[in-house]
Design an enzyme around this catalytic site. Structure first.
Site, PDB file in Angstrom:
ATOM      1  N   GLY A  12       4.411  -6.221  -2.501  1.00 35.95           N
ATOM      2  CA  GLY A  12       4.476  -6.544  -3.930  1.00 35.95           C
ATOM      3  C   GLY A  12       3.549  -7.643  -4.401  1.00 35.95           C
ATOM      4  CG  ASN A  14      -1.688  -5.264  -6.644  1.00 36.14           C
ATOM      5  OD1 ASN A  14      -2.657  -5.651  -7.296  1.00 36.14           O
ATOM      6  ND2 ASN A  14      -1.813  -4.750  -5.427  1.00 36.14           N
ATOM      7  CE  LYS A  65       8.821  14.840  -1.116  1.00 34.05           C
ATOM      8  NZ  LYS A  65       7.621  15.337  -0.456  1.00 34.05           N
ATOM      9  NE  ARG A  91       9.666   7.311  -1.730  1.00 33.60           N
ATOM     10  CZ  ARG A  91      10.051   7.996  -0.656  1.00 33.60           C
ATOM     11  NH1 ARG A  91       9.958   9.305  -0.631  1.00 33.60           N
ATOM     12  NH2 ARG A  91      10.562   7.368   0.380  1.00 33.60           N
ATOM     13  CG  ASN A 107      -1.600   4.018  -7.948  1.00 31.68           C
ATOM     14  OD1 ASN A 107      -0.829   3.187  -7.459  1.00 31.68           O
ATOM     15  ND2 ASN A 107      -2.430   4.737  -7.195  1.00 31.68           N
ATOM     16  CG  HIS A 109      -6.857   4.175  -4.229  1.00 31.47           C
ATOM     17  ND1 HIS A 109      -5.938   4.572  -3.290  1.00 31.47           N
ATOM     18  CD2 HIS A 109      -8.074   4.430  -3.692  1.00 31.47           C
ATOM     19  CE1 HIS A 109      -6.567   5.044  -2.228  1.00 31.47           C
ATOM     20  NE2 HIS A 109      -7.871   4.970  -2.449  1.00 31.47           N
TER      21      HIS A 109
HETATM   22  C1  GRF Z   1      -2.536  -2.357  -2.440  1.00 31.01           C
HETATM   23  O1  GRF Z   1      -3.631  -2.418  -1.562  1.00 31.01           O
HETATM   24  C2  GRF Z   1      -2.727  -1.265  -3.444  1.00 31.01           C
HETATM   25  O2  GRF Z   1      -4.062  -1.037  -3.763  1.00 31.01           O
HETATM   26  C3  GRF Z   1      -2.154  -0.058  -2.748  1.00 31.01           C
HETATM   27  O3  GRF Z   1      -1.059  -0.537  -2.015  1.00 31.01           O
HETATM   28  C4  GRF Z   1      -1.255  -1.927  -1.731  1.00 31.01           C
HETATM   29  C5  GRF Z   1      -0.056  -2.632  -2.272  1.00 31.01           C
HETATM   30  O4  GRF Z   1      -0.072  -4.004  -1.989  1.00 31.01           O
HETATM   31  N1  GRF Z   1      -1.801   0.971  -3.697  1.00 31.01           N
HETATM   32  P1  GRF Z   1       1.016  -4.941  -2.656  1.00 31.01           P
HETATM   33  O5  GRF Z   1       2.385  -4.352  -2.296  1.00 31.01           O
HETATM   34  O6  GRF Z   1       0.785  -4.951  -4.127  1.00 31.01           O
HETATM   35  O7  GRF Z   1       0.828  -6.274  -2.019  1.00 31.01           O
END
Ligand code: GRF
Length: 216
Positions: A12, A14, A65, A91, A107, A109
């Site tokens: 978490g 981000n 799902k 997911r 999202n 990535h």
């Molecule tokens: C990040 O590298 C993001 O790009 C990817 O999953 C990771 C999540 O990291 N989708 P965090 O849980 O936000 O630390």
């Protein structure tokens, strides 16, 4: 004010960057709910610390799902969430949630899409030997990391990089561009036209990155 719902599976960081951007006033929004699919997700601790409601929804408790994602959609709608933010949610989002939030799910990535989608964006970039990689914030569609792109940020890659080193540099950028994308959304500046996202009031910069740089 824009109401966010965050979905996470793990650390978490981000999620934390978004919490921080809201606390400092960079983003005018509030986080209504964190949903996790993993009871051990460290994201839960972050939610507790900031008095954000959290909910653990165990996927194994649902017959399929689609049902799982329709329950997620119901929980988000019940709390008047406007924008759904996937923050390390492991997911693939299914139709009931996509239909409930069309072009309203983001999202992040850790690669420059459409290169290296899927679970190992940083490792795949290192193994391939690219000179530039980075991260991408995009709207979510039914594919894997295929939706319309909102922001990308680039880092240079060395042939000696490990996956961990590259991941660390990319993560620093992730924490900058994810809050920025949400800010743009909150200001009503993102306009999705097919695959493309127009950013209202944005001047295209002339910067380029060449790696290695041109010789003198
Ligand atoms: C990040 O590298 C993001 O790009 C990817 O999953 C990771 C999540 O990291 N989708 P965090 O849980 O936000 O630390």
């Amino acid at each position: 004010m824009l109401c966010l719902g965050v979905l996470a599976s793990g650390r978490g960081s981000n999620f934390q960057a978004i919490i921080d951007a809201i606390s400092t006033g960079k983003i005018k929004a509030q986080i209504r709910l964190l949903i996790v699919d993993n009871p051990a997700a460290y994201a839960i601790e972050r939610a507790k610390k900031h008095a954000i409601e959290h909910l653990y929804l165990d996927p194994s408790k649902y017959p399929n799902k689609d049902t799982y994602f329709s329950v997620i959609a119901d929980e988000l709608k019940r709390r008047n969430v406007d924008l759904v933010v996937l923050a390390g949610f492991m997911r693939i989002v299914k139709k009931p949630l996509l239909d409930a939030y069309p072009n309203k799910i983001m999202n992040i990535h850790p690669a420059l899409l459409p290169s290296f989608p899927g679970l190992h964006g940083q490792k795949d970039a290192v193994d391939y030997g690219v000179r530039i990689s980075g991260c991408t914030v995009h709207f979510v569609d039914e594919g894997i990391d295929t939706g319309p792109i909102i922001i990308q940020a680039a880092v240079v890659v060395s042939p000696d990089d490990t996956e961990e080193e590259l991941a660390k540099r990319i993560l620093t950028l992730e924490h900058k561009i994810y809050p920025e994308a949400i800010k743009l959304y909150s200001e009503g500046r993102l306009k999705v036209e097919g695959r493309k996202v127009k950013i209202l009031g944005y001047q295209l910069p002339s910067d380029t990155i060449i790696n290695p740089p041109l010789s003198q």
